[in-house]
Write a protein that holds these residues in place. Structure first.
Motif, PDB file in Angstrom:
ATOM      1  N   CYS A 101      30.383  32.077  38.093  1.00 55.96           N
ATOM      2  CA  CYS A 101      30.890  31.778  35.867  1.00 55.96           C
ATOM      3  C   CYS A 101      32.190  31.548  36.203  1.00 55.96           C
ATOM      4  CB  CYS A 101      30.177  33.679  35.097  1.00 55.96           C
ATOM      5  SG  CYS A 101      30.990  33.105  33.374  1.00 55.96           S
ATOM      6  N   ASP A 102      32.511  30.070  35.265  1.00 60.66           N
ATOM      7  CA  ASP A 102      33.871  29.912  35.532  1.00 60.66           C
ATOM      8  C   ASP A 102      34.421  30.678  34.026  1.00 60.66           C
ATOM      9  OD1 ASP A 102      35.796  28.220  35.421  1.00 60.66           O
ATOM     10  OD2 ASP A 102      35.179  26.421  33.759  1.00 60.66           O
ATOM     11  N   ILE A 103      35.721  31.148  34.879  1.00 58.29           N
ATOM     12  CA  ILE A 103      36.218  32.431  33.766  1.00 58.29           C
ATOM     13  C   ILE A 103      37.951  32.310  34.069  1.00 58.29           C
ATOM     14  CG2 ILE A 103      37.653  34.396  33.482  1.00 58.29           C
ATOM     15  CD1 ILE A 103      34.337  35.550  34.472  1.00 58.29           C
ATOM     16  N   GLN A 104      38.403  31.488  33.593  1.00 58.78           N
ATOM     17  CA  GLN A 104      39.757  30.557  32.845  1.00 58.78           C
ATOM     18  C   GLN A 104      40.242  32.195  32.879  1.00 58.78           C
ATOM     19  OE1 GLN A 104      40.778  27.747  34.143  1.00 58.78           O
ATOM     20  NE2 GLN A 104      38.654  27.231  34.333  1.00 58.78           N
ATOM     21  N   GLU A 105      42.097  31.668  33.242  1.00 58.91           N
ATOM     22  CA  GLU A 105      43.091  32.716  32.720  1.00 58.91           C
ATOM     23  C   GLU A 105      43.081  33.511  31.961  1.00 58.91           C
ATOM     24  OE1 GLU A 105      47.571  34.516  34.715  1.00 58.91           O
ATOM     25  OE2 GLU A 105      46.581  32.615  35.149  1.00 58.91           O
ATOM     26  N   LYS A 106      43.117  32.196  30.842  1.00 55.48           N
ATOM     27  CA  LYS A 106      43.101  32.092  29.409  1.00 55.48           C
ATOM     28  C   LYS A 106      42.159  33.039  28.990  1.00 55.48           C
ATOM     29  CE  LYS A 106      40.895  28.039  28.397  1.00 55.48           C
ATOM     30  NZ  LYS A 106      40.984  26.234  27.833  1.00 55.48           N
ATOM     31  N   ASP A 107      40.961  32.795  29.564  1.00 53.85           N
ATOM     32  CA  ASP A 107      39.848  33.710  28.978  1.00 53.85           C
ATOM     33  C   ASP A 107      39.547  35.396  29.205  1.00 53.85           C
ATOM     34  OD1 ASP A 107      38.186  31.719  27.914  1.00 53.85           O
ATOM     35  OD2 ASP A 107      37.602  31.399  30.773  1.00 53.85           O
ATOM     36  N   ILE A 108      40.874  35.681  30.248  1.00 49.74           N
ATOM     37  CA  ILE A 108      41.475  37.055  30.652  1.00 49.74           C
ATOM     38  C   ILE A 108      41.876  37.548  29.040  1.00 49.74           C
ATOM     39  CG2 ILE A 108      41.214  38.846  32.348  1.00 49.74           C
ATOM     40  CD1 ILE A 108      40.291  36.857  34.007  1.00 49.74           C
ATOM     41  N   LEU A 109      41.267  38.022  28.335  1.00 47.12           N
ATOM     42  CA  LEU A 109      42.782  38.866  27.520  1.00 47.12           C
ATOM     43  C   LEU A 109      43.058  40.112  27.839  1.00 47.12           C
ATOM     44  CD1 LEU A 109      40.448  38.203  23.843  1.00 47.12           C
ATOM     45  CD2 LEU A 109      41.911  36.453  24.942  1.00 47.12           C
ATOM     46  N   ASN A 110      42.652  40.919  28.693  1.00 46.54           N
ATOM     47  CA  ASN A 110      42.949  42.456  28.967  1.00 46.54           C
ATOM     48  C   ASN A 110      42.313  42.854  30.639  1.00 46.54           C
ATOM     49  OD1 ASN A 110      44.636  44.543  28.845  1.00 46.54           O
ATOM     50  ND2 ASN A 110      44.597  45.863  27.523  1.00 46.54           N
ATOM     51  N   CYS A 111      43.191  43.246  31.350  1.00 41.05           N
ATOM     52  CA  CYS A 111      41.685  44.345  31.926  1.00 41.05           C
ATOM     53  C   CYS A 111      42.699  44.758  32.685  1.00 41.05           C
ATOM     54  CB  CYS A 111      41.695  43.075  33.199  1.00 41.05           C
ATOM     55  SG  CYS A 111      42.988  42.451  33.889  1.00 41.05           S
ATOM     56  N   SER A 112      42.465  46.304  32.794  1.00 39.63           N
ATOM     57  CA  SER A 112      43.114  47.854  33.132  1.00 39.63           C
ATOM     58  C   SER A 112      42.118  48.943  33.814  1.00 39.63           C
ATOM     59  CB  SER A 112      43.701  48.290  31.881  1.00 39.63           C
ATOM     60  OG  SER A 112      43.108  48.493  31.095  1.00 39.63           O
ATOM     61  N   ARG A 113      42.415  49.457  34.597  1.00 45.77           N
ATOM     62  CA  ARG A 113      41.558  50.712  35.019  1.00 45.77           C
ATOM     63  C   ARG A 113      41.736  51.404  33.713  1.00 45.77           C
ATOM     64  NH1 ARG A 113      39.558  50.767  40.130  1.00 45.77           N
ATOM     65  NH2 ARG A 113      40.482  49.401  41.688  1.00 45.77           N
ATOM     66  N   ILE A 114      40.748  52.897  33.589  1.00 41.98           N
ATOM     67  CA  ILE A 114      41.075  53.655  32.892  1.00 41.98           C
ATOM     68  C   ILE A 114      40.010  54.750  32.914  1.00 41.98           C
ATOM     69  CG2 ILE A 114      39.565  51.463  30.638  1.00 41.98           C
ATOM     70  CD1 ILE A 114      36.817  52.910  31.532  1.00 41.98           C
ATOM     71  N   ALA A 115      40.747  56.034  32.648  1.00 43.37           N
ATOM     72  CA  ALA A 115      40.204  56.973  32.885  1.00 43.37           C
ATOM     73  C   ALA A 115      39.312  57.137  33.523  1.00 43.37           C
ATOM     74  CB  ALA A 115      40.815  58.149  31.956  1.00 43.37           C
ATOM     75  N   LYS A 116      38.422  58.495  34.225  1.00 40.77           N
ATOM     76  CA  LYS A 116      37.275  58.956  35.157  1.00 40.77           C
ATOM     77  C   LYS A 116      36.851  59.992  33.327  1.00 40.77           C
ATOM     78  CE  LYS A 116      38.698  58.879  39.399  1.00 40.77           C
ATOM     79  NZ  LYS A 116      38.149  59.434  40.585  1.00 40.77           N
ATOM     80  N   THR A 117      35.913  59.242  33.364  1.00 42.10           N
ATOM     81  CA  THR A 117      35.100  60.416  32.490  1.00 42.10           C
ATOM     82  C   THR A 117      35.004  62.225  32.775  1.00 42.10           C
ATOM     83  OG1 THR A 117      33.561  58.763  31.101  1.00 42.10           O
ATOM     84  CG2 THR A 117      33.064  60.609  30.434  1.00 42.10           C
ATOM     85  N   ASN A 118      35.067  62.002  34.175  1.00 42.81           N
ATOM     86  CA  ASN A 118      34.745  63.014  35.195  1.00 42.81           C
ATOM     87  C   ASN A 118      36.179  63.166  36.188  1.00 42.81           C
ATOM     88  OD1 ASN A 118      33.756  65.752  36.423  1.00 42.81           O
ATOM     89  ND2 ASN A 118      32.037  64.867  36.969  1.00 42.81           N
TER      90      ASN A 118
END
Length: 295
Positions: free
Chosen positions: A167-184
């Protein structure tokens, strides 16, 4: 010379009269009462005395009885009056209680209606908030079970994911990414990676590419080695980023599916579906109450 009667001892004439014979037809002289008559008279006298004494005693007893009864009746009457007052008081208290109970019942009924309306309002508001939260995630995907490293580059992981599943994903297609806190917080699973892409269309393309890749590689489904992790090749899951409400509903659906031996549980366009067997109809799980359909 006339001869005088000479009184001689033998020829004395007694001047006293002998016992007179009772003339025929004349009343009998009174005879002396016999002992029997005296006994009967004495008995009569005693009876009269006893009768008189008994009558006096009976009269006195009646007087005493009437007096005692009057005294007791006065006490009873007084107690009856107190009982009547008490009953009147209790009756008034009961009427007041009944009136208050009626008011309370009306108030409770009114509160129940208001509570029902509030519950409906809260449910509607919760649903609207959930829809808004889910809509705000419409561009997002969640990468689960990707191991964490100290100096990891999450952008590189996402671009590598696109390459692996084609699946072609360019850097401009990624607006934000991060790890999130655990629910548990007690869970041993790594923190999930949330990726915000440029559009919902691109998100759907990436999800479809992951599904297709796993279908075509049953023996080598997507794992952390594909995304540059050198350790143990643990499975990696790419799913829609659900709102907290939908995520809890999804977890509850998986638990219920396991209990009821349902074969499939999946998410599409933020909606949760389940199916018991290959040929069975799917069930849309809208909320917790929908879980009762899983039988």
């Amino acid at each position: 010379m006339a001869s005088k009667d000479e009184s001689t001892p033998n020829n004395k004439v007694s001047k006293s009269r002998g016992n007179k014979r009772h003339a025929s037809g004349s009343p009998s002289p009174t005879s002396s009462p016999s002992p029997l008559d005296k006994k009967e008279d004495m008995r009569s006298i005693i009876q009269e005395i006893i009768k008189a004494e008994f009558n006096d005693m009976l009269t006195q007893f009646n007087k005493n009885l009437i007096s005692t009864m009057n005294n007791e009746l006065e006490t009873v009457n007084a107690e009856m009056k107190e009982m009547v007052k008490s009953m009147q008081f209790i009756n008034k208290q009961f009427e007041d209680f009944e009136r208050n109970q009626k008011i309370s019942d009306e108030t409770i009924h009114k509160l129940q209606l208001e509570n029902s309306e509030l519950k409906t309002t809260v449910a509607n508001l919760s649903q609207r908030i959930n829809n808004l939260e889910q809509q705000s995630r419409s561009n997002n995907i969640e990468v689960q079970c990707m191991p964490e490293t100290k100096n990891e580059n999450i952008y590189t992981i996402v671009k590598q994911l696109g390459k692996v599943v084609k699946c072609d994903i360019q850097e401009k297609d990624i607006l934000n990414c991060s790890r999130i806190a655990k629910t548990n917080s007690s869970s041993t699973r790594p923190k999930s990676i949330v990726v915000q892409l440029a559009s919902p269309r691109l998100r759907d393309q990436l999800l479809a590419s992951v599904i297709k890749y796993n279908q075509n590689n049953q023996d080598n489904k997507l794992h952390c080695g594909h995304l540059g992790f050198a350790g143990k090749k643990s499975p990696v899951y790419v799913v829609e980023h659900l709102s907290p409400t939908n995520k809890a509903l999804h977890a509850a659906t998986r638990i219920k599916a396991k209990e009821m031996n349902y074969k499939y549980v999946w998410v599409r366009n933020s909606k949760i579906f389940t199916r018991k067997t290959d040929g069975a109809e799917y069930i849309l799980i809208k909320n917790m109450s929908s879980l009762s359909k899983m039988v």
